[in-house]
Design a protein around this motif. Structure first.
Motif, PDB file in Angstrom:
ATOM      1  N   PHE A  74      34.725  -8.925 -36.095  1.00 29.54           N
ATOM      2  CA  PHE A  74      34.732  -9.672 -34.848  1.00 29.54           C
ATOM      3  C   PHE A  74      35.072  -8.880 -33.582  1.00 29.54           C
ATOM      4  N   GLY A 111      33.458 -15.652 -28.098  1.00 34.14           N
ATOM      5  CA  GLY A 111      34.657 -15.457 -28.914  1.00 34.14           C
ATOM      6  C   GLY A 111      34.932 -13.977 -29.105  1.00 34.14           C
ATOM      7  N   GLY A 112      33.898 -13.239 -29.481  1.00 30.05           N
ATOM      8  CA  GLY A 112      34.024 -11.811 -29.761  1.00 30.05           C
ATOM      9  C   GLY A 112      34.161 -10.957 -28.513  1.00 30.05           C
ATOM     10  N   ASP A 115      37.693 -13.218 -26.006  1.00 29.35           N
ATOM     11  CA  ASP A 115      38.951 -13.381 -26.728  1.00 29.35           C
ATOM     12  C   ASP A 115      39.313 -12.142 -27.546  1.00 29.35           C
ATOM     13  N   ILE A 116      38.858 -12.107 -28.793  1.00 36.88           N
ATOM     14  CA  ILE A 116      39.352 -11.070 -29.710  1.00 36.88           C
ATOM     15  C   ILE A 116      38.833  -9.684 -29.350  1.00 36.88           C
ATOM     16  N   TYR A 141      33.353 -21.100 -30.222  1.00 42.36           N
ATOM     17  CA  TYR A 141      33.088 -20.461 -31.515  1.00 42.36           C
ATOM     18  C   TYR A 141      32.109 -21.345 -32.259  1.00 42.36           C
ATOM     19  N   SER A 149      36.970 -21.633 -26.960  1.00 43.63           N
ATOM     20  CA  SER A 149      37.278 -20.241 -26.652  1.00 43.63           C
ATOM     21  C   SER A 149      37.745 -20.216 -25.211  1.00 43.63           C
TER      22      SER A 149
ATOM     23  N   TYR B  39      43.405 -19.087 -35.155  1.00 45.22           N
ATOM     24  CA  TYR B  39      42.140 -18.559 -34.658  1.00 45.22           C
ATOM     25  C   TYR B  39      41.069 -18.958 -35.660  1.00 45.22           C
ATOM     26  N   PRO B  40      39.902 -19.395 -35.206  1.00 52.80           N
ATOM     27  CA  PRO B  40      38.907 -19.891 -36.165  1.00 52.80           C
ATOM     28  C   PRO B  40      38.455 -18.821 -37.160  1.00 52.80           C
ATOM     29  N   GLN B  64      45.342 -22.572 -29.809  1.00 54.35           N
ATOM     30  CA  GLN B  64      44.353 -21.634 -30.323  1.00 54.35           C
ATOM     31  C   GLN B  64      44.525 -20.340 -29.573  1.00 54.35           C
ATOM     32  N   MET B  65      44.732 -19.267 -30.300  1.00 52.42           N
ATOM     33  CA  MET B  65      45.024 -17.967 -29.697  1.00 52.42           C
ATOM     34  C   MET B  65      43.749 -17.146 -29.563  1.00 52.42           C
ATOM     35  N   GLU B  66      43.873 -15.945 -28.966  1.00 54.11           N
ATOM     36  CA  GLU B  66      42.681 -15.121 -28.750  1.00 54.11           C
ATOM     37  C   GLU B  66      42.332 -14.266 -29.963  1.00 54.11           C
ATOM     38  N   ASP B  67      43.223 -14.144 -30.914  1.00 57.42           N
ATOM     39  CA  ASP B  67      42.901 -13.467 -32.172  1.00 57.42           C
ATOM     40  C   ASP B  67      44.052 -13.708 -33.158  1.00 57.42           C
ATOM     41  N   GLU B  68      43.960 -13.109 -34.337  1.00 50.88           N
ATOM     42  CA  GLU B  68      44.969 -13.367 -35.364  1.00 50.88           C
ATOM     43  C   GLU B  68      46.261 -12.614 -35.119  1.00 50.88           C
TER      44      GLU B  68
END
Lengths: 311, 389
Positions: A74, A111-112, A115-116, A141, A149, B39-40, B64-68
């Motif tokens: 991700f 999302g990718g 966010d992450i 997402y 997101s 996080y989904p 809901q956060m931006e990552d794990e």
């Protein structure tokens, strides 16, 4: 000579995203990918973050990608492409492989990216890797089943921002990722939409030829998450542009420029009412939320006009 | 449990049809969890979705956060703030959480981490089940540290073990991992949930000493020192560095290893509380089957089939995977020549069984292709031994 951006010429080119992939009917992502790839004459190497685009184009035992293509988990699309780009240029410098003016593309969903993946993206453009990162922003997402997101619009229903009796959908406004990327001071940043295909393709050409890192944020309708008909994708996308929820602009070497100005700015409500994810906003008790969203859209639009020297 | 009892207990009139992921969310609420950050990720997303709805209804907080990485860090923060807190994920997210799981063990922060296992490594097959994270759950983060890992094998057990995970985490001031799998997470069963008033809820030990006397990492009077939430007037220090009993960083040799030994001791001295398992027909068994999670369902069926054919087969279902129930296994297998260990991986908990009972006694049954192990495969392993005898 680059291929002219006219449909007759473009239609002669072989598709680099092969038909037969499993993206949904009416999905914005495949339209965006095809428009972007059609704008690039040079060889392309691509990475994809985890997401619908990755999953649905690579269903076992097939791939839809007619190019070297890599998926990494991700958060890693930008970093992986940074490694590929740096190694390619090193190999060329060492004379081990010929210079072919390869274009390096990294794709991620919101999302990718918002966010992450934002840390990886920020790092890659700060280091100056010569590549184009494209965020196809469908505002949730969608691959895991429609969770919010930081790109999800204010008020939208998702499974993790459910519209209930007390909390009517998402409580925050969308993060302005395009402006965040512009703040990196990289050569080229743009916001685009597939409903304005020529604009998107011209931006792609500028992006891949800017001589440094480039970023494009492209609005990508998801009819499963947005809740509209599969034949309404382009129409509803254009409504986001005409209501100025999703303005089209570019930031080239620090210069902000509006690339499309609606003749008449339409109320954001016209975009909202076409989508099931906003249905609850039209209940009388939630009316003020539409007004709040309109006020935020207006504020951002006015700011953009000032930045673009249009105000 | 026989089929008849299942049918009676889960009468349509009073049962509810629910998914393992939903049962986990309900178990968390019942245990007193009031904070979730996540996080989904398939196949754990339904836990977040259920808690996004349920937590606000009981005055709790869903984020809901931006990552794990952010998810577990927020959970640690929420726990320090005094809330019972949980996150839920699957393999790739579980990998990202490892650094903070070590932090929670180091700083002795109670929290629950749910890992709904899918086929790995890497992205693997997101919708296919696996039991491939058993060793990662034990040793995924670096450095010596104790951990409690629970593995449910039914929807109802998911509810119960989620409650238990919170109770252990609060009682022992430790991160607890609920190791589910895609089969249990996505499977729907009709269940009767217990009366909320009958559920045991362990609350974190507090202190009566004045703030200036409070030592958050002291090993007196017990190995589990009380943890006072930030914001109650107790000023103290939490860090991922090795620390003294006040929480301040230390490099003293007489503090580092004794502290490490204490955090192991607080778990190891309470095995009678922590080790959860079901024994069935072990007394006169000639062959023993040891299983957990989704594979325990196939194993249970295989044991019944073998018994119908007149074979004496014992069944040990482990609900606590870590700490490993070595004395239980050793005792159950002592008189036996054969132990069958079916797992949906290439042999992880079998390594522990082999360590305890000896490699020559153990027959592994493994599948790591994203499918459940068939009862017939386990039956064949049982009978193979029997015939060879």
């Amino acid at each position: 000579m680059p291929t002219k951006l006219i449909p007759k010429e473009l239609a002669k080119r072989p598709e680099r995203l092969a038909p037969g992939h499993r993206l949904c009917a009416g999905c914005g992502a495949s339209i965006i990918v095809r428009q972007i790839l059609a704008a690039i004459d040079e060889p392309v190497v691509m990475s994809c973050a985890t997401g619908c685009l990755e999953v649905a184009t690579t269903i076992y035992p097939y791939t839809a990608w007619r190019m070297p293509w890599i998926h990494n988990a991700f958060e890693n699309s930008a970093s992986t492409m940074a490694g590929i780009e740096a190694a390619y240029r090193s190999m060329v410098r060492q004379g081990k492989i010929p210079e072919q003016n390869v274009k390096f593309l990294a794709f991620g969903g919101d999302g990718g990216t918002y966010d992450i993946g934002i840390q990886a993206l920020s790092g890659a453009v700060e280091r100056g890797h010569q590549f184009l990162y494209v965020c196809y922003d469908n505002g949730a997402y969608m691959n895991t089943g429609i969770q919010r997101s930081s790109a999800t619009p204010f008020g939208a229903h998702t499974t993790t921002s459910p519209a209930g009796k007390v909390i009517p959908g998402k409580q925050q406004f969308r993060k302005d990722l395009t402006a965040i990327m512009a703040a990196h001071g990289i050569p080229y940043v743009a916001q685009a939409a597939p409903s304005q295909w020529r604009d998107l393709m011209q931006k792609t050409r500028k992006a891949v030829n800017c001589g440094g890192p480039a970023f494009m944020n492209v609005l990508s309708s998801c009819n499963r998450g947005w809740r509209h008909g599969t034949d309404e994708t382009i129409e509803i996308t254009q409504l986001a542009v005409d209501t100025c929820y999703w303005p089209l602009y570019e930031v080239e070497n620090g210069e902000w420029r509006l690339t499309y100005k609606p003749k008449e700015k339409r109320p954001v409500e016209e975009w909202l009412k076409r989508q099931g994810r906003f249905r609850h906003l039209f209940r009388p008790e939630n009316r003020h939320l539409i007004d709040e969203l309109q006020a935020e859209v207006d504020r951002r639009w006015e700011r953009l006009l000032r930045l673009c020297g249009e105000a | 449990m026989t089929t008849g009892r299942i049918a009676k207990e889960l009468s349509p009139a009073s049962g509810v049809l629910m998914q393992g992921d939903e049962a986990c969310a309900e178990g968390a609420i019942a245990a007193g969890c009031r904070f979730f950050a996540g996080y989904p990720i398939t196949p754990a997303t339904e836990i977040a979705e259920a808690l996004a709805r349920r937590l606000p209804q009981v005055g709790g907080k869903f984020i809901q956060m931006e990552d794990e990485i952010a998810s577990i860090a927020a959970v640690i923060g929420a726990s320090v703030g005094g809330a019972k807190a949980m996150t839920a994920t699957s393999g790739p997210g579980f990998s990202l959480m490892q650094e903070n799981i070590g932090y929670a063990a180091m700083a002795e922060i109670p929290c629950v981490i749910v890992d709904v296992q899918r086929l790995g490594p890497s992205t693997g097959r997101p919708t296919s089940p696996s039991q491939g994270d058993v060793m990662q759950a034990r040793w995924g983060t670096h450095g010596d540290h104790p951990i409690i890992v629970l593995a449910p094998s039914s929807v109802r057990e998911t509810f119960d073990l989620t409650v238990q995970a919170f109770n252990f985490s609060e009682r022992y001031r430790t991160p607890v991992i609920l190791l589910m799998d895609e089969v249990i997470g996505h499977m729907r069963e009709r269940v009767i949930l217990p009366d909320p008033n009958t559920i045991e809820r362990v609350e974190r030990a507090s202190t009566t000493v004045p703030p200036e006397w409070y030592k958050p990492f002291e090993n007196f009077p017990a190995d589990v020192p009380p943890l006072v939430p930030f914001g109650e007037g107790y000023r103290y220090h939490i860090t991922g560095l090795h620390h003294d009993e006040r929480g301040y960083p230390t490099a003293r040799l007489d503090e580092i290893q004794p502290w490490l030994e204490r955090i192991f001791r607080k778990i190891e001295s309470s095995l009678s509380d922590i080790l959860l398992y079901n024994k069935d027909g072990i007394e006169d068994a000639e062959t023993l089957v040891i299983a957990y999670g989704a594979a325990a369902r196939s194993a249970r069926h295989a044991v019944e089939l073998a018994r119908e054919r007149g074979r004496k087969v014992g069944f040990l279902k482990l609900k606590t995977l870590w700490p490993f129930a070595e004395e239980v296994v050793e005792h159950a297998a002592a008189r036996l020549h054969h132990v069958v260990v079916p797992e949906m991986n290439l042999g992880q908990l079998a390594l522990e069984v082999e360590r305890v009972v000896g490699r020559h006694k153990v027959r592994r049954v493994n599948r790591a292709d994203g499918e459940m192990i068939q009862p017939a495969e386990i039956l064949a392993a049982i009978e193979d031994w029997e015939l060879a005898r």
